[in-house]
Motif scaffolding. Structure first.
Motif, PDB file in Angstrom:
ATOM      1  N   ASP A  37      -1.074   4.596  -1.195  1.00 20.57           N
ATOM      2  CA  ASP A  37      -2.117   5.591  -0.958  1.00 20.57           C
ATOM      3  C   ASP A  37      -1.596   7.022  -1.099  1.00 20.57           C
ATOM      4  OD1 ASP A  37      -4.224   3.773  -0.592  1.00 20.57           O
ATOM      5  OD2 ASP A  37      -3.625   3.418   1.485  1.00 20.57           O
ATOM      6  N   ARG A  38      -0.925   7.258  -2.224  1.00 22.40           N
ATOM      7  CA  ARG A  38      -0.410   8.593  -2.529  1.00 22.40           C
ATOM      8  C   ARG A  38      -1.328   9.277  -3.540  1.00 22.40           C
ATOM      9  NH1 ARG A  38       5.807   6.846  -3.896  1.00 22.40           N
ATOM     10  NH2 ARG A  38       6.357   5.967  -1.851  1.00 22.40           N
ATOM     11  N   ARG A  83       0.817  -1.210   0.000  1.00 19.01           N
ATOM     12  CA  ARG A  83       0.000   0.000   0.000  1.00 19.01           C
ATOM     13  C   ARG A  83       0.856   1.268   0.000  1.00 19.01           C
ATOM     14  NH1 ARG A  83      -5.161  -0.972   2.299  1.00 19.01           N
ATOM     15  NH2 ARG A  83      -5.519   1.274   2.150  1.00 19.01           N
ATOM     16  N   THR A 108      -5.553   8.341  -6.869  1.00 15.10           N
ATOM     17  CA  THR A 108      -4.685   7.865  -5.789  1.00 15.10           C
ATOM     18  C   THR A 108      -3.906   6.640  -6.240  1.00 15.10           C
ATOM     19  OG1 THR A 108      -6.305   8.624  -4.150  1.00 15.10           O
ATOM     20  CG2 THR A 108      -4.601   7.108  -3.388  1.00 15.10           C
ATOM     21  N   TRP A 109      -2.592   6.697  -6.059  1.00 15.44           N
ATOM     22  CA  TRP A 109      -1.751   5.521  -6.298  1.00 15.44           C
ATOM     23  C   TRP A 109      -1.910   4.633  -5.071  1.00 15.44           C
ATOM     24  CZ3 TRP A 109       4.304   5.790  -7.103  1.00 15.44           C
ATOM     25  CH2 TRP A 109       4.769   4.529  -7.499  1.00 15.44           C
ATOM     26  N   HIS A 110      -2.767   3.639  -5.206  1.00 17.83           N
ATOM     27  CA  HIS A 110      -3.208   2.862  -4.050  1.00 17.83           C
ATOM     28  C   HIS A 110      -2.199   1.790  -3.635  1.00 17.83           C
ATOM     29  CE1 HIS A 110      -5.852   0.898  -1.240  1.00 17.83           C
ATOM     30  NE2 HIS A 110      -5.914  -0.212  -1.956  1.00 17.83           N
ATOM     31  N   ALA A 111      -1.680   1.047  -4.605  1.00 19.26           N
ATOM     32  CA  ALA A 111      -0.793  -0.064  -4.265  1.00 19.26           C
ATOM     33  C   ALA A 111       0.206  -0.334  -5.385  1.00 19.26           C
ATOM     34  CB  ALA A 111      -1.596  -1.332  -3.969  1.00 19.26           C
ATOM     35  N   THR A 164     -11.381   8.452  -7.831  1.00 17.99           N
ATOM     36  CA  THR A 164     -12.613   8.892  -7.176  1.00 17.99           C
ATOM     37  C   THR A 164     -13.353   9.830  -8.120  1.00 17.99           C
ATOM     38  OG1 THR A 164     -11.503   8.751  -5.032  1.00 17.99           O
ATOM     39  CG2 THR A 164     -13.593   9.936  -5.111  1.00 17.99           C
TER      40      THR A 164
END
Length: 223
Positions: A15-16, A13, A45-48, A72
């Protein structure tokens, strides 16, 4: 509903939040496309990051890393050309989760290195989609895989409505699905012509043609 919501391990993760300006800088499309990105996307969002360093799975030439991005939405939907523009700005295979009023939707297009230029990525035109899951729906652990390519292919395979056959490669499953989709569009056109045709003999011909197309579709989608 095809497609699964996965629980990505904590080690993967990030989350950036990614500034939309960074994506806009990569977009060479029309003003309309840039406008859509501004109007339809609230946040990216760069989630993972699924990589050998974060997931303890070997990388491959085709899939050195697998990225997961959360988009989103401001409204109910996102045009695929906007998603494709975001995808092109990411130099690795990517899985997207769209978050909107209807819940969460997983989308991805098959991305692979170009045979002509290994530094260039080729992305399928059409996006596979899971349909909408409820926000907070139960998530599954990542499927077992021997390397990142196998993991990526399993994630994509889950999004294809046409069930995978024993021993079938992702490319073959995709080809069957694309062929069935193309035939489905032909069937829709024939059905419209059939409704508008008054001549009995012509109706018989169109019905026979339509029946043949439906039989072909059934063969393509059979497990």
């Amino acid at each position: 509903m095809s497609g699964l919501l996965y629980q990505f391990p904590a080690k993967t993760r990030l989350d950036r939040v990614v500034a939309k300006q960074k994506i806009l800088a990569h977009i060479k499309g029309s003003a309309k496309l840039r406008e859509r990105l501004r109007d339809e996307v609230d946040q990216i969002t760069w989630h993972a990051k699924l990589a050998s360093s974060t997931l303890n799975l070997p990388s491959t030439k085709e899939v050195p890393e697998l990225q997961v991005f959360v988009v989103t939405l401001k409204g109910e939907a996102l045009h695929d050309d906007v998603l494709s523009a975001i995808d092109r700005a990411i130099p690795f295979p990517t899985v997207f989760e769209l978050k909107g009023p209807s819940g969460v939707c997983v989308k991805a297009a098959y991305k692979r290195p170009s045979q002509a230029d290994a530094n260039h990525w080729v992305t399928d035109e059409h996006y596979l989609s899971s349909g909408w899951h409820e926000e907070g729906a139960e998530r599954c652990p990542l499927p077992p895989a021997i390397h990142l390519k196998a993991l990526y292919h399993q994630c994509l395979s889950e999004l294809i409505p046409t069930p995978k056959r024993d021993g079938e490669r992702l490319e073959e499953q995709l080809a069957r699905f694309n062929a069935a989709t193309a035939l489905g569009k032909q069937a829709e056109k024939l059905e419209k012509r059939l409704r508008n045709t008054k001549q009995f003999n012509r109706k018989v011909e169109l019905n026979a043609e339509l029946r043949g197309i439906r039989e072909q579709i059934a063969e393509y989608i059979a497990r």
